[in-house]
Design a protein around this motif. Structure first.
Motif, mmCIF file in Angstrom:
data_model
loop_
_atom_site.group_PDB
_atom_site.id
_atom_site.type_symbol
_atom_site.label_atom_id
_atom_site.label_comp_id
_atom_site.label_asym_id
_atom_site.label_seq_id
_atom_site.Cartn_x
_atom_site.Cartn_y
_atom_site.Cartn_z
ATOM 1 N N SER A 148 37.741 70.702 52.672
ATOM 2 C CA SER A 148 37.280 70.970 54.037
ATOM 3 C C SER A 148 35.777 70.766 54.159
ATOM 4 O O SER A 148 35.289 70.279 55.186
ATOM 5 C CB SER A 148 37.636 72.395 54.468
ATOM 6 N N ALA A 149 35.032 71.133 53.123
ATOM 7 C CA ALA A 149 33.584 70.954 53.147
ATOM 8 C C ALA A 149 33.212 69.472 53.214
ATOM 9 O O ALA A 149 32.284 69.095 53.931
ATOM 10 C CB ALA A 149 32.944 71.616 51.930
ATOM 11 N N PHE A 150 33.946 68.633 52.509
ATOM 12 C CA PHE A 150 33.714 67.188 52.621
ATOM 13 C C PHE A 150 34.037 66.722 54.045
ATOM 14 O O PHE A 150 33.285 65.960 54.643
ATOM 15 C CB PHE A 150 34.562 66.404 51.611
ATOM 16 N N ALA A 151 35.149 67.189 54.583
ATOM 17 C CA ALA A 151 35.567 66.767 55.925
ATOM 18 C C ALA A 151 34.587 67.213 57.002
ATOM 19 O O ALA A 151 34.413 66.525 58.011
ATOM 20 C CB ALA A 151 36.960 67.317 56.227
ATOM 21 N N LEU A 152 33.931 68.354 56.797
ATOM 22 C CA LEU A 152 33.048 68.932 57.809
ATOM 23 C C LEU A 152 31.561 68.824 57.463
ATOM 24 O O LEU A 152 30.727 69.439 58.115
ATOM 25 C CB LEU A 152 33.425 70.400 58.044
ATOM 26 N N LEU A 202 29.204 72.337 49.049
ATOM 27 C CA LEU A 202 29.611 71.418 47.985
ATOM 28 C C LEU A 202 28.675 71.526 46.786
ATOM 29 O O LEU A 202 29.124 71.555 45.638
ATOM 30 C CB LEU A 202 29.656 69.988 48.521
ATOM 31 N N ILE A 203 27.392 71.639 47.052
ATOM 32 C CA ILE A 203 26.420 71.778 45.964
ATOM 33 C C ILE A 203 26.584 73.126 45.267
ATOM 34 O O ILE A 203 26.581 73.200 44.037
ATOM 35 C CB ILE A 203 24.988 71.594 46.505
ATOM 36 N N LEU A 205 25.704 63.189 49.059
ATOM 37 C CA LEU A 205 26.784 63.916 49.745
ATOM 38 C C LEU A 205 26.731 63.686 51.250
ATOM 39 O O LEU A 205 27.780 63.475 51.884
ATOM 40 C CB LEU A 205 26.712 65.407 49.428
ATOM 41 N N ARG A 206 25.550 63.711 51.833
ATOM 42 C CA ARG A 206 25.437 63.447 53.282
ATOM 43 C C ARG A 206 25.938 62.042 53.611
ATOM 44 O O ARG A 206 26.643 61.846 54.600
ATOM 45 C CB ARG A 206 23.995 63.618 53.736
ATOM 46 N N PRO A 226 19.256 65.184 40.252
ATOM 47 C CA PRO A 226 18.294 65.981 41.023
ATOM 48 C C PRO A 226 18.901 66.421 42.361
ATOM 49 O O PRO A 226 19.653 65.679 42.998
ATOM 50 C CB PRO A 226 17.127 65.013 41.248
ATOM 51 N N LEU A 227 18.552 67.635 42.775
ATOM 52 C CA LEU A 227 19.128 68.239 43.970
ATOM 53 C C LEU A 227 18.955 67.370 45.214
ATOM 54 O O LEU A 227 19.894 67.189 45.993
ATOM 55 C CB LEU A 227 18.523 69.621 44.207
#
Length: 145
Positions: free
Chosen positions: A50-54, A60-61, A78-79, A70-71
């Protein structure tokens, strides 16, 4: 098959993208907002889907330790993924351990997604472990097996 809401849109009263049958507000949203921890490996897996979908990048991190990347780069990747991929469906194929009293478990799932005008299916068996090996700690996604 139900569609996920897509990048940047989350409506609490809509069905949860993880296809649990519950609405987002009572399913994955409390985990994404830090009001609740996943109590099983499957719940964490569903909440990560769901976190990927939204586009819940911070979640996610927080639920996947990665000390090698690196962060800022992780956040950027991810974005980008959340913008380019539309998650269309989730099917849990198998769960091994990963329950309330377990320290480790695996979840095999099938995720359907669209990217670049193509419909794709990803099947993965993922390893999940309790943070710091404690039953009182949240689950973490460790790696695909």
């Amino acid at each position: 098959m139900a569609s996920a809401a897509g990048f940047g849109s989350s409506k609490s009263s809509e069905p949860c993208p993880c296809l649990s049958g519950m609405n987002y507000e009572s399913c994955c949203e409390p985990l994404h907002r830090g009001r609740q921890w996943a109590i099983t490996a499957e719940q964490l897996m569903r909440s990560r889907y769901s976190a990927f979908a939204l586009a819940e990048v911070d979640y996610l991190i927080a639920t996947h330790p990665d000390s090698l990347t690196p962060l800022l780069l992780r956040r950027k990747e991810l974005r980008k993924n959340c913008r380019e991929v539309r998650w269309l469906g989730l099917k849990i194929k198998a769960v091994e351990a990963g329950g309330v009293e377990d320290l480790e478990g695996t979840v095999t799932f099938e995720a359907t997604f669209g990217a670049g005008g193509q419909r794709n299916v990803m099947t993965e068996t993922s390893l999940f472990q309790r943070r710091d090996g404690s039953l009182k700690k949240n689950w973490l996604y460790i790696k695909p097996l």
